[in-house]
Design a protein around this motif. Structure first.
Motif, PDB file in Angstrom:
ATOM      1  N   VAL A 192       4.155  10.032  -7.365  1.00  0.00           N
ATOM      2  CA  VAL A 192       5.163  10.338  -8.381  1.00  0.00           C
ATOM      3  C   VAL A 192       4.504  10.482  -9.751  1.00  0.00           C
ATOM      4  O   VAL A 192       4.839  11.389 -10.525  1.00  0.00           O
ATOM      5  CB  VAL A 192       6.264   9.255  -8.408  1.00  0.00           C
ATOM      6  N   ASP A 193       3.552   9.612 -10.067  1.00  0.00           N
ATOM      7  CA  ASP A 193       2.846   9.685 -11.351  1.00  0.00           C
ATOM      8  C   ASP A 193       2.086  10.996 -11.490  1.00  0.00           C
ATOM      9  O   ASP A 193       2.125  11.627 -12.545  1.00  0.00           O
ATOM     10  CB  ASP A 193       1.891   8.497 -11.474  1.00  0.00           C
ATOM     11  N   VAL A 194       1.401  11.411 -10.423  1.00  0.00           N
ATOM     12  CA  VAL A 194       0.643  12.673 -10.473  1.00  0.00           C
ATOM     13  C   VAL A 194       1.591  13.850 -10.669  1.00  0.00           C
ATOM     14  O   VAL A 194       1.336  14.742 -11.477  1.00  0.00           O
ATOM     15  CB  VAL A 194      -0.207  12.845  -9.191  1.00  0.00           C
ATOM     16  N   ILE A 195       2.681  13.855  -9.958  1.00  0.00           N
ATOM     17  CA  ILE A 195       3.650  14.949 -10.080  1.00  0.00           C
ATOM     18  C   ILE A 195       4.250  14.994 -11.481  1.00  0.00           C
ATOM     19  O   ILE A 195       4.359  16.056 -12.093  1.00  0.00           O
ATOM     20  CB  ILE A 195       4.756  14.822  -9.003  1.00  0.00           C
ATOM     21  N   ALA A 214       0.826  -1.204   0.000  1.00  0.00           N
ATOM     22  CA  ALA A 214       0.000   0.000   0.000  1.00  0.00           C
ATOM     23  C   ALA A 214       0.864   1.259   0.000  1.00  0.00           C
ATOM     24  O   ALA A 214       0.581   2.208  -0.742  1.00  0.00           O
ATOM     25  CB  ALA A 214      -0.924  -0.007   1.216  1.00  0.00           C
ATOM     26  N   ILE A 215       1.911   1.275   0.790  1.00  0.00           N
ATOM     27  CA  ILE A 215       2.791   2.445   0.870  1.00  0.00           C
ATOM     28  C   ILE A 215       3.508   2.671  -0.459  1.00  0.00           C
ATOM     29  O   ILE A 215       3.572   3.803  -0.958  1.00  0.00           O
ATOM     30  CB  ILE A 215       3.799   2.287   2.036  1.00  0.00           C
ATOM     31  N   VAL A 216       4.030   1.612  -1.045  1.00  0.00           N
ATOM     32  CA  VAL A 216       4.718   1.750  -2.329  1.00  0.00           C
ATOM     33  C   VAL A 216       3.739   2.197  -3.407  1.00  0.00           C
ATOM     34  O   VAL A 216       4.079   3.039  -4.259  1.00  0.00           O
ATOM     35  CB  VAL A 216       5.419   0.420  -2.711  1.00  0.00           C
ATOM     36  N   SER A 217       2.519   1.683  -3.392  1.00  0.00           N
ATOM     37  CA  SER A 217       1.505   2.083  -4.374  1.00  0.00           C
ATOM     38  C   SER A 217       1.178   3.570  -4.252  1.00  0.00           C
ATOM     39  O   SER A 217       1.077   4.269  -5.263  1.00  0.00           O
ATOM     40  CB  SER A 217       0.231   1.262  -4.197  1.00  0.00           C
TER      41      SER A 217
END
Length: 59
Positions: A47-50, A38-41
């Motif tokens: 990161v994807d949003v940024i 969950a944390i890695v997701s």
């Protein structure tokens, strides 16, 4: 035939040495793996949003 009987006897001896995890150990391992995934997701989603925001601003 002797090799097959010897193999079966040795296999049974090895299975007797196996220590299977307790129910509590399995539960704790599941919770730990679930939390890490969950944390890695969440990190990868952030990161994807940024990155998406950055690329859209450049274009």
């Amino acid at each position: 035939m002797e090799k097959i009987i010897s193999y079966i006897k040795l296999s049974c001896a090895e299975i007797e040495k196996v220590i299977f995890p307790l129910k509590e150990q399995i539960r704790n391992a599941f919770i730990t793996v679930f939390a890490v995934v969950a944390i890695v997701s969440l990190f990868l989603a952030l990161v994807d949003v940024i990155m998406s925001f950055s690329v859209s601003k450049l274009i």
